[in-house]
Design a protein around this motif. Sequence first.
Motif, PDB file in Angstrom:
ATOM      1  N   ASP A 197     -12.822 -33.428  25.422  1.00  0.00           N
ATOM      2  CA  ASP A 197     -12.364 -32.650  24.261  1.00  0.00           C
ATOM      3  C   ASP A 197     -13.523 -31.855  23.671  1.00  0.00           C
ATOM      4  N   GLN A 198     -14.672 -32.498  23.535  1.00  0.00           N
ATOM      5  CA  GLN A 198     -15.852 -31.827  22.975  1.00  0.00           C
ATOM      6  C   GLN A 198     -16.336 -30.718  23.906  1.00  0.00           C
ATOM      7  N   LEU A 199     -16.355 -30.980  25.201  1.00  0.00           N
ATOM      8  CA  LEU A 199     -16.782 -29.955  26.166  1.00  0.00           C
ATOM      9  C   LEU A 199     -15.847 -28.752  26.110  1.00  0.00           C
ATOM     10  N   ASN A 200     -14.565 -29.022  26.009  1.00  0.00           N
ATOM     11  CA  ASN A 200     -13.579 -27.948  25.921  1.00  0.00           C
ATOM     12  C   ASN A 200     -13.837 -27.085  24.685  1.00  0.00           C
ATOM     13  N   GLU A 201     -14.071 -27.725  23.550  1.00  0.00           N
ATOM     14  CA  GLU A 201     -14.339 -26.991  22.317  1.00  0.00           C
ATOM     15  C   GLU A 201     -15.617 -26.164  22.412  1.00  0.00           C
ATOM     16  N   MET A 202     -16.569 -26.629  23.205  1.00  0.00           N
ATOM     17  CA  MET A 202     -17.844 -25.933  23.350  1.00  0.00           C
ATOM     18  C   MET A 202     -17.796 -24.865  24.450  1.00  0.00           C
ATOM     19  N   GLY A 203     -16.677 -24.778  25.175  1.00  0.00           N
ATOM     20  CA  GLY A 203     -16.530 -23.777  26.216  1.00  0.00           C
ATOM     21  C   GLY A 203     -17.124 -24.164  27.554  1.00  0.00           C
TER      22      GLY A 203
END
Length: 79
Positions: A62-68
């Motif tokens: 989820d965090q990686l997704n938010e960071m692109g």
Amino acid sequence: MKALALLAAMLVTASVVADEDPLPQASVADIKELVQVCHQMATEDEVTKAELQDYLLDCVNDQLNEMGYQRVESLQKFQ
């Protein structure tokens, strides 16, 4: 109504373009830091030991997704 149709068309176009360019990979250091943050969140959320690995993987992704960044399949090499 036209604005909603235009917004939907823009989102579809953006998702098609996004599929053509793969997302960059996060650095090992960034992923390790996210694992630590997510582990702390798991402790606060009282996640059971049996659920911990799934929780951490979902949290990190989820965090990686938010960071692109690209998602990871496993956290074994980051723990």
